[in-house]
Design a protein around this motif. Structure first.
Motif, PDB file in Angstrom:
ATOM      1  N   LYS A  52      57.481 -94.331  79.034  1.00  0.00           N
ATOM      2  CA  LYS A  52      58.707 -95.827  78.670  1.00  0.00           C
ATOM      3  C   LYS A  52      57.786 -96.651  78.349  1.00  0.00           C
ATOM      4  CE  LYS A  52      62.048 -95.861  82.589  1.00  0.00           C
ATOM      5  NZ  LYS A  52      62.616 -96.682  83.259  1.00  0.00           N
ATOM      6  N   ASP A  53      57.523 -97.461  76.689  1.00  0.00           N
ATOM      7  CA  ASP A  53      57.564 -98.584  76.763  1.00  0.00           C
ATOM      8  C   ASP A  53      57.546-100.450  77.695  1.00  0.00           C
ATOM      9  OD1 ASP A  53      59.709 -99.394  76.219  1.00  0.00           O
ATOM     10  OD2 ASP A  53      59.256 -99.169  73.464  1.00  0.00           O
ATOM     11  N   LYS A  54      57.363-101.254  77.259  1.00  0.00           N
ATOM     12  CA  LYS A  54      57.441-102.497  77.949  1.00  0.00           C
ATOM     13  C   LYS A  54      58.630-102.394  77.942  1.00  0.00           C
ATOM     14  CE  LYS A  54      55.967-105.535  74.462  1.00  0.00           C
ATOM     15  NZ  LYS A  54      55.011-106.527  73.590  1.00  0.00           N
ATOM     16  N   HIS A  55      59.647-102.568  76.429  1.00  0.00           N
ATOM     17  CA  HIS A  55      61.212-102.449  76.839  1.00  0.00           C
ATOM     18  C   HIS A  55      62.101-101.355  77.943  1.00  0.00           C
ATOM     19  CE1 HIS A  55      60.277-105.585  74.236  1.00  0.00           C
ATOM     20  NE2 HIS A  55      59.151-104.961  72.961  1.00  0.00           N
ATOM     21  N   GLY A  56      61.053-100.405  78.310  1.00  0.00           N
ATOM     22  CA  GLY A  56      62.380 -99.323  79.169  1.00  0.00           C
ATOM     23  C   GLY A  56      62.770 -98.138  78.210  1.00  0.00           C
ATOM     24  N   ALA A  57      62.089 -98.362  76.735  1.00  0.00           N
ATOM     25  CA  ALA A  57      62.625 -97.390  75.938  1.00  0.00           C
ATOM     26  C   ALA A  57      61.334 -96.232  75.982  1.00  0.00           C
ATOM     27  CB  ALA A  57      62.349 -97.265  74.506  1.00  0.00           C
ATOM     28  N   THR A  66      49.199 -83.209  75.299  1.00  0.00           N
ATOM     29  CA  THR A  66      48.992 -83.611  73.600  1.00  0.00           C
ATOM     30  C   THR A  66      49.812 -85.209  74.205  1.00  0.00           C
ATOM     31  OG1 THR A  66      48.070 -81.684  73.016  1.00  0.00           O
ATOM     32  CG2 THR A  66      49.474 -83.391  71.535  1.00  0.00           C
ATOM     33  N   LEU A  67      49.572 -86.148  73.571  1.00  0.00           N
ATOM     34  CA  LEU A  67      49.955 -87.351  73.424  1.00  0.00           C
ATOM     35  C   LEU A  67      50.966 -87.566  72.405  1.00  0.00           C
ATOM     36  CD1 LEU A  67      51.349 -90.136  74.719  1.00  0.00           C
ATOM     37  CD2 LEU A  67      48.829 -90.621  73.302  1.00  0.00           C
ATOM     38  N   LEU A  68      52.659 -87.211  72.479  1.00  0.00           N
ATOM     39  CA  LEU A  68      53.322 -86.931  71.453  1.00  0.00           C
ATOM     40  C   LEU A  68      54.580 -87.586  71.215  1.00  0.00           C
ATOM     41  CD1 LEU A  68      53.813 -83.075  71.511  1.00  0.00           C
ATOM     42  CD2 LEU A  68      52.516 -84.705  69.915  1.00  0.00           C
ATOM     43  N   LYS A  69      55.174 -88.458  70.068  1.00  0.00           N
ATOM     44  CA  LYS A  69      56.271 -89.016  70.155  1.00  0.00           C
ATOM     45  C   LYS A  69      56.633 -88.667  68.913  1.00  0.00           C
ATOM     46  CE  LYS A  69      53.382 -92.490  67.076  1.00  0.00           C
ATOM     47  NZ  LYS A  69      53.395 -93.588  66.517  1.00  0.00           N
ATOM     48  N   ILE A  70      58.209 -89.375  68.898  1.00  0.00           N
ATOM     49  CA  ILE A  70      59.630 -88.226  67.971  1.00  0.00           C
ATOM     50  C   ILE A  70      58.799 -88.442  66.687  1.00  0.00           C
ATOM     51  CG2 ILE A  70      61.676 -88.837  67.670  1.00  0.00           C
ATOM     52  CD1 ILE A  70      62.606 -90.193  69.783  1.00  0.00           C
ATOM     53  N   GLY A  71      59.032 -86.889  66.495  1.00  0.00           N
ATOM     54  CA  GLY A  71      58.680 -86.697  65.080  1.00  0.00           C
ATOM     55  C   GLY A  71      57.307 -85.587  65.468  1.00  0.00           C
ATOM     56  N   ILE A  82      63.613 -87.988  73.127  1.00  0.00           N
ATOM     57  CA  ILE A  82      62.788 -88.159  74.809  1.00  0.00           C
ATOM     58  C   ILE A  82      63.761 -88.205  75.207  1.00  0.00           C
ATOM     59  CG2 ILE A  82      61.005 -88.833  76.118  1.00  0.00           C
ATOM     60  CD1 ILE A  82      59.442 -88.397  73.117  1.00  0.00           C
ATOM     61  N   ASN A  83      63.864 -88.351  76.872  1.00  0.00           N
ATOM     62  CA  ASN A  83      64.810 -88.789  77.597  1.00  0.00           C
ATOM     63  C   ASN A  83      64.220 -89.213  78.982  1.00  0.00           C
ATOM     64  OD1 ASN A  83      67.263 -88.047  76.124  1.00  0.00           O
ATOM     65  ND2 ASN A  83      66.350 -86.139  76.972  1.00  0.00           N
ATOM     66  N   ALA A  84      65.297 -89.221  80.201  1.00  0.00           N
ATOM     67  CA  ALA A  84      64.483 -89.685  80.794  1.00  0.00           C
ATOM     68  C   ALA A  84      63.624 -89.028  81.907  1.00  0.00           C
ATOM     69  CB  ALA A  84      65.040 -90.433  81.765  1.00  0.00           C
ATOM     70  N   ASN A  85      64.283 -87.578  81.831  1.00  0.00           N
ATOM     71  CA  ASN A  85      63.160 -86.641  82.922  1.00  0.00           C
ATOM     72  C   ASN A  85      63.314 -85.232  81.570  1.00  0.00           C
ATOM     73  OD1 ASN A  85      63.727 -88.168  85.217  1.00  0.00           O
ATOM     74  ND2 ASN A  85      66.105 -87.236  85.567  1.00  0.00           N
ATOM     75  N   SER A  86      63.786 -85.487  80.464  1.00  0.00           N
ATOM     76  CA  SER A  86      63.095 -84.107  79.631  1.00  0.00           C
ATOM     77  C   SER A  86      63.240 -84.675  78.134  1.00  0.00           C
ATOM     78  CB  SER A  86      65.095 -83.210  79.607  1.00  0.00           C
ATOM     79  OG  SER A  86      65.858 -84.370  79.196  1.00  0.00           O
ATOM     80  N   VAL A  87      62.180 -83.406  77.540  1.00  0.00           N
ATOM     81  CA  VAL A  87      61.927 -83.968  75.731  1.00  0.00           C
ATOM     82  C   VAL A  87      62.563 -82.692  75.245  1.00  0.00           C
ATOM     83  CG1 VAL A  87      59.922 -83.047  76.054  1.00  0.00           C
ATOM     84  CG2 VAL A  87      60.272 -84.551  73.849  1.00  0.00           C
ATOM     85  N   VAL A  88      63.123 -82.836  74.256  1.00  0.00           N
ATOM     86  CA  VAL A  88      63.943 -81.756  73.876  1.00  0.00           C
ATOM     87  C   VAL A  88      63.004 -81.249  72.271  1.00  0.00           C
ATOM     88  CG1 VAL A  88      65.928 -80.647  72.123  1.00  0.00           C
ATOM     89  CG2 VAL A  88      66.434 -82.781  73.779  1.00  0.00           C
ATOM     90  N   ILE A  89      62.695 -80.392  72.288  1.00  0.00           N
ATOM     91  CA  ILE A  89      61.588 -79.844  71.047  1.00  0.00           C
ATOM     92  C   ILE A  89      61.987 -78.915  69.686  1.00  0.00           C
ATOM     93  CG2 ILE A  89      59.328 -80.511  71.993  1.00  0.00           C
ATOM     94  CD1 ILE A  89      59.062 -77.184  72.633  1.00  0.00           C
ATOM     95  N   LYS A  90      61.960 -78.830  68.413  1.00  0.00           N
ATOM     96  CA  LYS A  90      62.640 -77.573  68.117  1.00  0.00           C
ATOM     97  C   LYS A  90      62.128 -77.448  66.997  1.00  0.00           C
ATOM     98  CE  LYS A  90      66.661 -78.123  65.029  1.00  0.00           C
ATOM     99  NZ  LYS A  90      67.981 -78.916  64.403  1.00  0.00           N
TER     100      LYS A  90
END
Length: 111
Positions: A52-57, A66-71, A82-90
Motif C-alpha cells: 500500500k502507499d501512504k494513502h492506503g491504496a 519482481t516489484l510491479l505496478k499496474i500496467g 491490484i486488490n487487498a489479497n490478490s492481483v489480476v494479470i492478463k
C-alpha cells in the motif's frame, strides 16, 4: 609374516574406504538434477506481497521476486488490477488471479 601382510592389507583397505567417505561440506548432498529448478516458468508465477502507499491504496506488488505496478509486464502477462489479497494479470489469451496465502496476509501500520 602372514599376520603382518594381513594387517597391512586391512589397514590399506580401511584407509581407502575412509578417504572415499570424506565429503566436501560446501557441496549439496544431492545431485543438482534432483533439486527443483530455481527458474520460474510462465505457469508458476507467485504473488509474494501487496504494498500500500501512504494513502492506503494498493499500488505495488511483488510477483516472483519482481516489484510491479499496474500496467507493468511480467513474462507474458501485464498487471491489470491490484486488490487487498490478490492481483489480476492478463496475457493476450488468458487472465489469471494470483492470491496471497492466508499466512502471508499481514497488516502493518506505521506508528
Amino acid at each position: 609374516m602372514s599376520k603382518i601382510f594381513i594387517t597391512f592389507i586391512l589397514s590399506f583397505a580401511c584407509s581407502v574406504n575412509a578417504h572415499q567417505g570424506q565429503f566436501d561440506p560446501t557441496k549439496p548432498l544431492v545431485r543438482g538434477s534432483d533439486l527443483p529448478s530455481a527458474k520460474s516458468t510462465s505457469t508458476d508465477l507467485t504473488l509474494q506481497s501487496i504494498i500500500k502507499d501512504k494513502h492506503g491504496a494498493f499500488n505495488k506488488v511483488i510477483i516472483s521476486g519482481t516489484l510491479l505496478k499496474i500496467g507493468e509486464p511480467i513474462m507474458n502477462y501485464q498487471v491489470v488490477a491490484i486488490n487487498a489479497n490478490s492481483v489480476v494479470i492478463k496475457s493476450p489469451d488468458r487472465e489469471r488471479t494470483l492470491t496471497l496465502l492466508p499466512q502471508a496476509i499481514v497488516n502493518y501500520k506505521n506508528k
